[in-house]
Design a protein around this motif. Sequence first.
Motif, PDB file in Angstrom:
ATOM      1  N   ARG A 189       0.731  -1.055  -0.034  1.00  0.00           N
ATOM      2  CA  ARG A 189       0.149  -0.181  -0.009  1.00  0.00           C
ATOM      3  C   ARG A 189       1.348   1.313   0.103  1.00  0.00           C
ATOM      4  O   ARG A 189       1.879   1.375   0.498  1.00  0.00           O
ATOM      5  CB  ARG A 189      -1.251  -0.356   0.724  1.00  0.00           C
ATOM      6  CG  ARG A 189      -1.986  -1.008   1.019  1.00  0.00           C
ATOM      7  CD  ARG A 189      -2.193  -1.002   2.429  1.00  0.00           C
ATOM      8  NE  ARG A 189      -1.747  -2.043   4.017  1.00  0.00           N
ATOM      9  CZ  ARG A 189      -2.346  -1.597   5.065  1.00  0.00           C
ATOM     10  NH1 ARG A 189      -3.103  -1.277   5.368  1.00  0.00           N
ATOM     11  NH2 ARG A 189      -1.383  -2.121   5.817  1.00  0.00           N
ATOM     12  N   VAL A 190       0.861   2.483  -0.560  1.00  0.00           N
ATOM     13  CA  VAL A 190       0.958   3.314  -0.893  1.00  0.00           C
ATOM     14  C   VAL A 190       0.725   4.728   0.201  1.00  0.00           C
ATOM     15  O   VAL A 190      -0.381   4.329   1.262  1.00  0.00           O
ATOM     16  CB  VAL A 190       0.485   4.121  -2.410  1.00  0.00           C
ATOM     17  CG1 VAL A 190       1.684   2.837  -3.505  1.00  0.00           C
ATOM     18  CG2 VAL A 190      -0.327   4.334  -2.735  1.00  0.00           C
ATOM     19  N   ASP A 191       1.304   5.666   0.336  1.00  0.00           N
ATOM     20  CA  ASP A 191       0.762   6.776   1.447  1.00  0.00           C
ATOM     21  C   ASP A 191       0.800   6.176   2.773  1.00  0.00           C
ATOM     22  O   ASP A 191       0.217   7.184   3.519  1.00  0.00           O
ATOM     23  CB  ASP A 191      -0.508   7.738   0.730  1.00  0.00           C
ATOM     24  CG  ASP A 191      -0.499   7.929  -0.545  1.00  0.00           C
ATOM     25  OD1 ASP A 191       0.785   8.622  -0.926  1.00  0.00           O
ATOM     26  OD2 ASP A 191      -0.955   8.811  -1.338  1.00  0.00           O
ATOM     27  N   SER A 211       8.768   5.396  -0.925  1.00  0.00           N
ATOM     28  CA  SER A 211       8.888   4.362   0.344  1.00  0.00           C
ATOM     29  C   SER A 211       8.936   2.816   0.188  1.00  0.00           C
ATOM     30  O   SER A 211       9.945   2.332   1.402  1.00  0.00           O
ATOM     31  CB  SER A 211       7.646   5.466   1.756  1.00  0.00           C
ATOM     32  OG  SER A 211       7.747   6.523   1.641  1.00  0.00           O
ATOM     33  N   ILE A 212       8.412   2.157  -0.328  1.00  0.00           N
ATOM     34  CA  ILE A 212       8.495   0.913  -0.205  1.00  0.00           C
ATOM     35  C   ILE A 212      10.477   1.115  -1.010  1.00  0.00           C
ATOM     36  O   ILE A 212      10.429  -0.175  -0.872  1.00  0.00           O
ATOM     37  CB  ILE A 212       7.385   0.813  -1.004  1.00  0.00           C
ATOM     38  CG1 ILE A 212       6.309   0.390  -0.208  1.00  0.00           C
ATOM     39  CG2 ILE A 212       7.732  -1.341  -1.877  1.00  0.00           C
ATOM     40  CD1 ILE A 212       5.045   0.115  -1.805  1.00  0.00           C
ATOM     41  N   GLY A 227      -4.376 -10.695 -12.286  1.00  0.00           N
ATOM     42  CA  GLY A 227      -4.230 -10.441 -10.642  1.00  0.00           C
ATOM     43  C   GLY A 227      -3.838  -9.164 -10.851  1.00  0.00           C
ATOM     44  O   GLY A 227      -4.038  -9.066  -9.467  1.00  0.00           O
ATOM     45  N   ASP A 228      -3.165  -8.793 -11.790  1.00  0.00           N
ATOM     46  CA  ASP A 228      -2.969  -7.776 -10.850  1.00  0.00           C
ATOM     47  C   ASP A 228      -3.488  -6.507 -10.603  1.00  0.00           C
ATOM     48  O   ASP A 228      -4.515  -6.348 -10.850  1.00  0.00           O
ATOM     49  CB  ASP A 228      -1.370  -6.643 -12.284  1.00  0.00           C
ATOM     50  CG  ASP A 228      -1.689  -5.405 -12.273  1.00  0.00           C
ATOM     51  OD1 ASP A 228      -0.957  -5.223 -11.290  1.00  0.00           O
ATOM     52  OD2 ASP A 228      -1.974  -4.396 -12.612  1.00  0.00           O
ATOM     53  N   ARG A 229      -2.814  -6.485  -9.543  1.00  0.00           N
ATOM     54  CA  ARG A 229      -4.405  -4.937  -8.877  1.00  0.00           C
ATOM     55  C   ARG A 229      -2.658  -3.392  -9.144  1.00  0.00           C
ATOM     56  O   ARG A 229      -3.780  -2.882  -8.417  1.00  0.00           O
ATOM     57  CB  ARG A 229      -4.596  -5.591  -7.794  1.00  0.00           C
ATOM     58  CG  ARG A 229      -5.162  -7.010  -7.633  1.00  0.00           C
ATOM     59  CD  ARG A 229      -6.513  -6.872  -6.431  1.00  0.00           C
ATOM     60  NE  ARG A 229      -5.753  -6.870  -5.630  1.00  0.00           N
ATOM     61  CZ  ARG A 229      -6.168  -8.245  -4.733  1.00  0.00           C
ATOM     62  NH1 ARG A 229      -6.415  -9.399  -5.436  1.00  0.00           N
ATOM     63  NH2 ARG A 229      -5.487  -8.168  -3.286  1.00  0.00           N
ATOM     64  N   LYS A 256      -1.337   9.883  -4.560  1.00  0.00           N
ATOM     65  CA  LYS A 256      -1.101  11.259  -4.634  1.00  0.00           C
ATOM     66  C   LYS A 256       0.076  10.872  -5.414  1.00  0.00           C
ATOM     67  O   LYS A 256       1.157  11.583  -6.600  1.00  0.00           O
ATOM     68  CB  LYS A 256      -0.743  12.886  -3.648  1.00  0.00           C
ATOM     69  CG  LYS A 256      -0.045  12.477  -2.492  1.00  0.00           C
ATOM     70  CD  LYS A 256       0.426  13.220  -1.461  1.00  0.00           C
ATOM     71  CE  LYS A 256       0.952  12.488  -0.143  1.00  0.00           C
ATOM     72  NZ  LYS A 256       1.254  13.977   0.657  1.00  0.00           N
ATOM     73  N   ASP A 257       1.025   9.825  -4.971  1.00  0.00           N
ATOM     74  CA  ASP A 257       2.069   9.632  -5.212  1.00  0.00           C
ATOM     75  C   ASP A 257       2.686   8.783  -6.868  1.00  0.00           C
ATOM     76  O   ASP A 257       3.398   8.415  -6.826  1.00  0.00           O
ATOM     77  CB  ASP A 257       2.812   8.033  -4.350  1.00  0.00           C
ATOM     78  CG  ASP A 257       3.391   8.550  -2.788  1.00  0.00           C
ATOM     79  OD1 ASP A 257       3.347   9.905  -2.448  1.00  0.00           O
ATOM     80  OD2 ASP A 257       3.498   7.842  -2.153  1.00  0.00           O
ATOM     81  N   HIS A 258       1.309   8.577  -7.100  1.00  0.00           N
ATOM     82  CA  HIS A 258       1.054   8.061  -8.300  1.00  0.00           C
ATOM     83  C   HIS A 258       1.293   9.626  -9.613  1.00  0.00           C
ATOM     84  O   HIS A 258       1.767   8.579 -10.702  1.00  0.00           O
ATOM     85  CB  HIS A 258      -0.465   7.193  -8.310  1.00  0.00           C
ATOM     86  CG  HIS A 258      -0.030   5.909  -7.674  1.00  0.00           C
ATOM     87  ND1 HIS A 258      -1.195   5.703  -7.649  1.00  0.00           N
ATOM     88  CD2 HIS A 258       0.564   5.504  -7.601  1.00  0.00           C
ATOM     89  CE1 HIS A 258      -1.338   4.798  -7.094  1.00  0.00           C
ATOM     90  NE2 HIS A 258      -0.300   4.165  -7.156  1.00  0.00           N
TER      91      HIS A 258
END
Length: 399
Positions: A124-126, A182-183, A214-216, A347-349
């Motif tokens: 997960r991001v943010d 961050s990841i 299967g990509d999400r 927003k990171d996208h």
Amino acid sequence: MTIKYDGMPYLVSGSFKEISILTNNSILIHSNSCSTNIQHVKRQSCGFIGRHLVKYLVDNDLVSAVRVVDKVPPQIAWLNDNHKVAFESPLVEFISANLIIQSSCENVFEGSFDYAINCAGETRVDLPDVIYEEGVYKLSMNCARAAAKFGVRRYVEVSSGQLTASHKGPIKEDDKVIPITSIAKYKYEVEKQMKTIPNLNYTIVRPAIVYGIGDRTGLTPTIAIGSLYRGLGEPVRILWKGSTSCNTIHVEDICRAIWHLLKSPEAVGETYNLVDSGQTKQNMIAEIVSSLFGVKHEFLGSVLSSLCKNDFDVIASEANDKHSVPWAEACSKSGVHNTPLSPFIHKDHLNGYRIEMNGSKLMNDSSFVLKHPKITVELLKEVVDDYIKMNLFPKTLLD
């Protein structure tokens, strides 16, 4: 498939052999061909890459047993029919465990395993950095140390290709890099620290943007967003330039590359970029999405996008408000009542960082051959069609 929670049998269907897959954080597999075990460590091995690894190993008769470890059991992991069949194989054992806890991690490594593959980590991001420090760094280091402690013959760390560099052009494995997210920041720290672990025979792989059935989180959010704009009656407006690199790799090629490197003695102690040869850019993905859904797109360019940088929070919020209603209406019209898919933008996208990788080390030094050398309309349509078959994507958006 044998399923255990906290070491207690929950459901037994078939016999347990010698391969373990830890899907919440790791997978262990025993090879048929040379009496070896592969251990795959993944935060969600029932997740995207993990499920494809299980299917690849089972379908190609490469293992005699697989242990999958994950917090999420296969029954509620949104597996399609083909992946369900792989997980129901008598070769596969599922164990529920939390690999962030060192003792729990060591428990799932007990046994005689030759290989371990760590695909684990918070996706997960943010989120606050403390989440990634625990869910990426601590988890991965626990798995690496356990692999060394229990004498795993080879350990593969699936790191991150979300890296950039000060120079122009594709990034090589030995370049000085800067993590974009961050990841990637904590995955890169894992790369550095695991090299100090005694008796750990490791190989590091850095995937580009991963796509496939299967990509999400890779290209599917872009697909979901693009699918709405025919109904909105306007072009998809995309920040930055169409020439911005966002290199890709198909998930099937990741699985093939991991197995290829596991069998290569020369890969010990090495790092490999996993990227296709198509040099994917934003405009290539946009053209495919436009073709799939009959929509138009336009790029806003670097100057206007740079002026928007301070307002990415607002832009993401307004876009999500704009997309949420038509997405909900399309789901309702198609009878999609529960789905993990979403057109939500973080927003990171929006930062517009390039992902441009040089994959020649894997292709030239180890003679690996890609099955999917470039992204195509057909390959992305497979993703949509599979989700439609599972009733997870609104069919009306493709009609």
